[in-house]
Design a protein around this motif. Structure first.
Motif, PDB file in Angstrom:
ATOM      1  N   HIS A  97       5.113  41.528 108.174  1.00 14.14           N
ATOM      2  CA  HIS A  97       4.576  42.526 107.239  1.00 14.14           C
ATOM      3  C   HIS A  97       4.248  41.923 105.870  1.00 14.14           C
ATOM      4  O   HIS A  97       4.090  42.664 104.894  1.00 14.14           O
ATOM      5  CB  HIS A  97       5.575  43.677 107.088  1.00 14.14           C
ATOM      6  N   LEU A  99       5.824  40.161 103.444  1.00 12.69           N
ATOM      7  CA  LEU A  99       6.643  40.366 102.253  1.00 12.69           C
ATOM      8  C   LEU A  99       6.900  39.072 101.497  1.00 12.69           C
ATOM      9  O   LEU A  99       7.363  39.103 100.354  1.00 12.69           O
ATOM     10  CB  LEU A  99       7.989  40.995 102.621  1.00 12.69           C
ATOM     11  N   THR A 304      -3.829  39.291 101.426  1.00  8.85           N
ATOM     12  CA  THR A 304      -2.632  40.110 101.224  1.00  8.85           C
ATOM     13  C   THR A 304      -1.942  39.662  99.943  1.00  8.85           C
ATOM     14  O   THR A 304      -2.192  38.558  99.440  1.00  8.85           O
ATOM     15  CB  THR A 304      -1.664  39.996 102.420  1.00  8.85           C
ATOM     16  N   LYS A 309       3.945  43.911  98.578  1.00 10.00           N
ATOM     17  CA  LYS A 309       4.601  44.332  99.809  1.00 10.00           C
ATOM     18  C   LYS A 309       6.122  44.306  99.642  1.00 10.00           C
ATOM     19  O   LYS A 309       6.834  45.185 100.135  1.00 10.00           O
ATOM     20  CB  LYS A 309       4.184  43.403 100.965  1.00 10.00           C
TER      21      LYS A 309
END
Length: 667
Positions: A97, A99, A304, A309
Motif C-alpha cells: 500500500h 507507506l 505515489t 499514505k
C-alpha cells in the motif's frame, strides 16, 4: 567530507557576557595552545578511521534479533529490488500500500545487486550467501560510524576545538549500549539518526547568535553559511521522507531560530535572511522530493507519495494502534532511559540546564543548547500523544542527548590536572557550577573512578548480552534451514528464480508473525517457506465492532480453546491450516496448505503439535511423525509469552518416507 559548517568562534563581545552577575570571574586564565590545522585534520581522519573499524566489528559481532522492521521494512524490499518479484521476498502490507519510501531499501538493494554480480562469478552459492547475509549490516556500519563522527563534530562546533567536552560526547556515543545494539541494524530509524545529527552539524547556527555580539554581513549571504545550510536541508529532507515524524525536530529548531522564544540576545535574522531561508527550504526540499518521487515511481511502477499514505493509514485510519498501545508517559519512563541507560542522570541534567541561560557559556553556545533541548522536548511531547510508541521512534534524539549530557559527565568524572581555584573553577554561589571554557580545556585527572568503572562495566555487560545472547535463535535457525536446504537440494542453489525448480514446502513457521528474518537469510527462491501472518484490518473502519473483534492469523493460532483443554493451535491447525483433503505435497485442504518438511516454533507449542498429530483424527491421517532436529536458546527472558523458551525445529518425517518409497519403486 563536505565543508565544515559556518559557526564563527565566540567574539570578545560574547566572551564579556560570560560569568556576569555575582560570579567570581578569574582575572587570568592559563594559556591554551590551539593545535595546528594540519594536526586537527589528521586527528579527524584518525578518529573517523577508528570509528569505521569499530562499527564494522560491531556489525560482525551483532548476532541477535531485535524487531521485525530491521528486515521487513528494509531487507525484504531490498531483496525484491535486487532479485525480482519471484525471489520469494516477503513484502508486507506497508509495501503493498506504498507507506514506505523506496530510498532506504534501495541502498541495500544496490549493495545486493553489486555484490551478487561480483560474487556469483567467483564463489559457489553457499559462500556467496554467507557474504550477502552479512552485507547489509556492514553497509549500515558506515552510517553508524558517521553518526558517532557527527556527534563529536557538532559538540566540537559548540564547545570548541580546545574543549574536552566533545571528546566526552564521542566516548559516550561509542560506549552507549543502545548504540552498540541498534546503530548497525538496518532500521530506517538508524539511518534517520545519522542524517539528523549530520544535518544539525551543517545547520548554520549563527542564526541563533546575538546580533549585538557580532556585527557582520548578512548571515546567509556568506558563501560558507549558504552551502552549509543547503547540505543541512538536503539531509533533513531525506530524514523526513524516511520517517515523517523527523519533521518535529526541525519544526523545533526553526521555531526557536525564527521566533527566538527563550533565546538570549538580539535576533540577527533580517527580512532578507528569512526570505533566503524559506527559498532554500523550498528548493532543497523540492529537489529531494523529486528524487524520492522518481525512485518510488521506478519501484512501485506508478506515481505515489509514501509520506501521505503513512499519515493516512497510521493517523486517519488509526492502524498504528493495531501494533501496540503504550501509556502517555512511555517515552519519559522507558524511552529516554533505554536510550541513555547509565548516562540518564546526566542527560536529564543537561536537558534541564539547557532550558535556562548559563553564566559560564557564551550567548551563542547557550542558544544552541536551548534549541537542541527544545527540539528534544517538543518531539517527545508530540509523540507522547500518539498511542503507538516505540523507543526507536525517538532514536534520532540520542546524539542530541549525548551532547547535552557531555559537559556534566565530564565535570562529574574529571578535575583539572593542575588544580588552581582561581584558574580552573567558575561557580556562582549557591548553585551548581556549569562547565566553562576554563574548566573543560587542558589536561584532566579522573575522579569517582569506582562509579565510572561500574557504569562502564554495566554498559559493557548490556552490550555483550544484547549482542550475543538475547534472541539469537531467530537468526541461527535461518542458517540451519538454509544449510539443510543446501545439503538436501544441491541442484537448486540459485538466486535466479527462473532457473530454480519448485521444491516442497521446506519450512512452516508457527511463531508470532515476523519472529525471524526471511528471504535475506533464506536466500534461495526454491527454498519455499510459510509463516503465520498479522495483516491489519484494512477493510474495517476505526472504532467499528468488526475492527475490535478482528484477529489476525497469528492471534487465531495462539487463541486458547476450551474444547482442546486450554491448548492453543490445535483448532487452528485442524480448521484453517489443514482444513480438508489429504494430499502429501499439494495439501488438498480447504486452503491448499502443504505438509512441510520442517515445522519451526517456540517450545511452548510442542504439546499442541503432539496433540494434533498424535490424537486429532485429521492430524493422524497426515502421517506426520515429529522429530526434534534443532533447538536454539533464545535469551533469558522475553516480554512476549509466545516467544519464551527455546526455538525448535521439528522434522515431520513425511518427505523421508516419500524418498524411501521412491527408491523401493525404482529398485
Amino acid at each position: 567530507m563536505p565543508d565544515e559548517p559556518a559557526l564563527s568562534k565566540p567574539t570578545e563581545a560574547e566572551r564579556v557576557q560570560v560569568n556576569t552577575g555575582d560570579a567570581k570571574t578569574p582575572k587570568t586564565s592559563p594559556p591554551v595552545t590551539k593545535p595546528h590545522r594540519h594536526v586537527v585534520s589528521a586527528q579527524v581522519y584518525d578518529v573517523l578511521t577508528l570509528l569505521f573499524v569499530f562499527r564494522f566489528i560491531n556489525a560482525l559481532i551483532l548476532r541477535t534479533f531485535f524487531q521485525p522492521d530491521e528486515y521487513f521494512q528494509a531487507l525484504e524490499p531490498a531483496w525484491n529490488m535486487a532479485f525480482g518479484d519471484q525471489s520469494g521476498a516477503w513484502l508486507t502490507w506497508e509495501w503493498q500500500h506504498q507507506l514506505r519510501s523506496s530510498l532506504h531499501p534501495a541502498i541495500f538493494g544496490l549493495a545486493y545487486k553489486a555484490a551478487h554480480w561480483v560474487l556469483s562469478a567467483l564463489f559457489p552459492p553457499a559462500l556467496e550467501m554467507f557474504v550477502l547475509e552479512a552485507l547489509p549490516k556492514l553497509v549500515q556500519s558506515v552510517f553508524a560510524a558517521l553518526c558517532d563522527y557527527y556527534t563529536w563534530q557538532l559538540a566540537t562546533s559548540i564547545f570548541g576545538d580546545e574543549s574536552n567536552v566533545p571528546w566526552t560526547a564521542l566516548w559516550m556515543t561509542v560506549l552507549n549500549p543502545w548504540q552498540w545494539y541498534c546503530s548497525t541494524r538496518t532500521f530506517s530509524n538508524s539511518l534517520e539518526t545519522t542524517l539528523t545529527i549530520a544535518a544539525l552539524y551543517y545547520w548554520p547556527w549563527d542564526l541563533v547568535r546575538d546580533a549585538k555580539a557580532n556585527k557582520q554581513e548578512e548571515l546567509l549571504q556568506v558563501k560558507g553559511n549558504l552551502g552549509s545550510l543547503r547540505v543541512s536541508l538536503i539531509l533533513a529532507a531525506v530524514a523526513v521522507l524516511l520517517r515523517p515524524t523527523n519533521l518535529l525536530i526541525w519544526l523545533g529548531v526553526l521555531t526557536l531560530t525564527v521566533t527566538r522564544l527563550t533565546l538570549d540576545g538580539e535576533p540577527p535574522i533580517k527580512g532578507s535572511t528569512l526570505l533566503v531561508l524559506v527559498k532554500e527550504i523550498i528548493v532543497c526540499g523540492s529537489a529531494v522530493l523529486a528524487v524520492s518521487l522518481i525512485s518510488d515511481r521506478l519501484y512501485f511502477g506508478f506515481w505515489t507519495f509514501p509520506p501521505y499514505k503513512w499519515l493516512y493509514f497510521n493517523l486517519s485510519q488509526s492502524l498504528a494502534v493495531f501494533y501496540g498501545h503504550m501509556p502517555w508517559h512511555y517515552y519519559l519512563s522507558q524511552g529516554i532511559p533505554l536510550l541513555t541507560t547509565t548516562f540518564l542522570p546526566f542527560a536529564l541534567v543537561g536537558l534541564y540546564k539547557a532550558t535556562s541561560s548559563s553564566r559560564t557559556l557564551t550567548v551563542l553556545q547557550s542558544n544552541i543548547l536551548k534549541t537542541l533541548s527544545f527540539a528534544v522536548l517538543s518531539m517527545v511531547g508530540t509523540l507522547s500523544i500518539i498511542s503507538h510508541k516505540e523507543v526507536r521512534f525517538i532514536y534520532p534524539l540520542l546524539p542530541i542527548l549525548h551532547i547535552l549530557a557531555a559537559p556534566y559527565v565530564f565535570k562529574f568524572f574529571t578535575i583539572p590536572a593542575t588544580s588552581t581555584p582561581a584558574a580552573t573553577t567558575t561557580q556562582t554561589k549557591g548553585s551548581a557550577a556549569a562547565p566553562s571554557s576554563t574548566t573543560t580545556t587542558g589536561p584532566v585527572t579522573l575522579r569517582h573512578k569506582i562509579s565510572l568503572a561500574n557504569l562502564l562495566s554495566l554498559n559493557l555487560l548490556l552490550a555483550i548480552y544484547l549482542s550475543l545472547f538475547h534472541q539469537p535463535a531467530a537468526l541461527s535457525v535461518m542458517t540451519f534451514l538454509r544449510t539443510e536446504f543446501e545439503r538436501i537440494h544441491p541442484d537448486s542453489l540459485s538466486l535466479d528464480s527462473s532457473s530454480s525448480p519448485k521444491q516442497e514446502l521446506f519450512a512452516l513457521f508457527l511463531t508470532p508473525c515476523h519472529s525471524t528474518p526471511w528471504r535475506s537469510h533464506l536466500a534461495y527462491p526454491a527454498l519455499r517457506a510459510r509463516a503465520l501472518t498479522c495483516e491489519p484490518p484494512l477493510h474495517t473502519q476505526p472504532g467499528s465492532e468488526e475492527r475490535r473483534e478482528y484477529m489476525d492469523e497469528a492471534d487465531r493460532f495462539y487463541r486458547k480453546s476450551e474444547e482442546e483443554d486450554g491448548l492453543y493451535g490445535v483448532e487452528f491447525l485442524r480448521e484453517e491450516m489443514w482444513g480438508g483433503g489429504d494430499g502429501l505435497t499439494s495439501g488438498g485442504g480447504a486452503h491448499g496448505e502443504e505438509i512441510p518438511r520442517f515445522i519451526v516454533g517456540f517450545e511452548g507449542i510442542e504439546e499442541s503439535l503432539k496433540k494434533f498429530f498424535g490424537e486429532d483424527q485429521k492430524g493422524q491421517e497426515m502421517g506426520v511423525g515429529l522429530k526434534k532436529v534443532w533447538e536454539g536458546w533464545n535469551g533469558a527472558f522475553n516480554e512476549d509469552w509466545r516467544r519464551r523458551g527455546k526455538l525448535v525445529v521439528w522434522d515431520t518425517g513425511v518427505y523421508d518416507e516419500v524418498v524411501a518409497e521412491q527408491k523401493r519403486s525404482v529398485f
